[in-house]
Design a protein around this motif. Structure first.
Motif, PDB file in Angstrom:
ATOM      1  N   ILE A  41      47.237  31.936  69.565  1.00 29.58           N
ATOM      2  CA  ILE A  41      47.149  31.653  68.138  1.00 29.58           C
ATOM      3  C   ILE A  41      48.462  32.051  67.480  1.00 29.58           C
ATOM      4  O   ILE A  41      48.911  33.184  67.608  1.00 29.58           O
ATOM      5  CB  ILE A  41      45.973  32.413  67.508  1.00 29.58           C
ATOM      6  N   ILE A  46      50.089  29.944  60.763  1.00 29.10           N
ATOM      7  CA  ILE A  46      48.918  29.931  59.884  1.00 29.10           C
ATOM      8  C   ILE A  46      49.243  30.638  58.563  1.00 29.10           C
ATOM      9  O   ILE A  46      48.810  30.198  57.494  1.00 29.10           O
ATOM     10  CB  ILE A  46      47.704  30.563  60.596  1.00 29.10           C
ATOM     11  N   ALA A 100      43.721  24.525  61.807  1.00 25.05           N
ATOM     12  CA  ALA A 100      43.447  25.882  62.295  1.00 25.05           C
ATOM     13  C   ALA A 100      41.960  26.206  62.196  1.00 25.05           C
ATOM     14  O   ALA A 100      41.391  26.832  63.102  1.00 25.05           O
ATOM     15  CB  ALA A 100      44.271  26.894  61.505  1.00 25.05           C
ATOM     16  N   ALA A 103      40.159  24.206  64.933  1.00 26.93           N
ATOM     17  CA  ALA A 103      40.471  24.770  66.252  1.00 26.93           C
ATOM     18  C   ALA A 103      39.725  26.079  66.463  1.00 26.93           C
ATOM     19  O   ALA A 103      39.261  26.366  67.572  1.00 26.93           O
ATOM     20  CB  ALA A 103      41.976  24.977  66.398  1.00 26.93           C
ATOM     21  N   SER A 104      39.587  26.884  65.400  1.00 28.14           N
ATOM     22  CA  SER A 104      38.872  28.155  65.544  1.00 28.14           C
ATOM     23  C   SER A 104      37.385  27.933  65.768  1.00 28.14           C
ATOM     24  O   SER A 104      36.733  28.726  66.445  1.00 28.14           O
ATOM     25  CB  SER A 104      39.091  29.031  64.317  1.00 28.14           C
ATOM     26  N   SER A 111      43.273  21.875  68.750  1.00 26.10           N
ATOM     27  CA  SER A 111      43.646  23.068  69.510  1.00 26.10           C
ATOM     28  C   SER A 111      44.874  23.715  68.878  1.00 26.10           C
ATOM     29  O   SER A 111      45.678  23.050  68.230  1.00 26.10           O
ATOM     30  CB  SER A 111      43.935  22.716  70.967  1.00 26.10           C
ATOM     31  N   TYR A 112      44.995  25.017  69.094  1.00 29.15           N
ATOM     32  CA  TYR A 112      46.156  25.741  68.581  1.00 29.15           C
ATOM     33  C   TYR A 112      47.424  25.324  69.326  1.00 29.15           C
ATOM     34  O   TYR A 112      48.491  25.256  68.740  1.00 29.15           O
ATOM     35  CB  TYR A 112      45.963  27.243  68.741  1.00 29.15           C
ATOM     36  N   ILE A 116      49.300  22.986  66.212  1.00 25.97           N
ATOM     37  CA  ILE A 116      49.971  23.940  65.311  1.00 25.97           C
ATOM     38  C   ILE A 116      51.267  24.393  65.958  1.00 25.97           C
ATOM     39  O   ILE A 116      51.260  24.842  67.100  1.00 25.97           O
ATOM     40  CB  ILE A 116      49.058  25.133  64.999  1.00 25.97           C
ATOM     41  N   ASP A 118      54.466  26.561  67.122  1.00 27.53           N
ATOM     42  CA  ASP A 118      54.606  27.959  67.479  1.00 27.53           C
ATOM     43  C   ASP A 118      55.987  28.430  67.060  1.00 27.53           C
ATOM     44  O   ASP A 118      56.989  27.917  67.534  1.00 27.53           O
ATOM     45  CB  ASP A 118      54.414  28.127  68.985  1.00 27.53           C
TER      46      ASP A 118
END
Length: 121
Positions: A41, A46, A100, A103-104, A111-112, A116, A118
């Motif tokens: 994550i 986020i 997010a 995905a959580s 999916s992270y 999303i 990095d």
């Protein structure tokens, strides 16, 4: 006289290394290599999405109040740029927060890792 070979990784002479034959049922794979690792994550991404969402929401509210002449009379010309900038900041933040959240919760297709970015170097 033949020179003795040494295993460079361990420093053990090759004459002392014991080898064993693999079983005939072993196909060379273990179950652990196919196990999916838990998602990483990206809290920085986020947090950035949350900041963008909040700034965009604030600018949209301020722009709407300027457009309605609730804040100041005769300043409706300033409302359009504030609304445009507010929308440009709000939309990516809202989009990444939705991704997010989904995905959580484990929704299929979110999916992270894939959706999303990095920012950890």
């Amino acid at each position: 006289m033949t020179p003795s070979h040494t295993n460079l990784a361990t420093g053990i002479p090759s004459s002392k290394v014991k080898y064993s034959r693999l079983s005939s049922t072993d196909d060379g794979y273990i179950d652990l290599q196919f196990k999916k690792s838990p998602p990483k994550i990206s809290y920085k991404a986020i947090a950035l999405a949350t900041v963008l969402f909040l700034i965009g929401t604030f600018l949209i509210i301020i722009g709407s109040l300027l457009l309605a002449a609730y804040i100041s009379k005769g300043e409706a010309g300033r409302a359009v740029p504030v609304l445009i900038i507010g929308n440009l900041v709000f939309l990516p933040g809202f989009d990444h927060l939705c991704i997010a959240y989904y995905a959580s919760k484990g929704y299929q297709g979110y999916s992270y890792d894939d959706d999303i970015p990095d920012f950890d170097d």
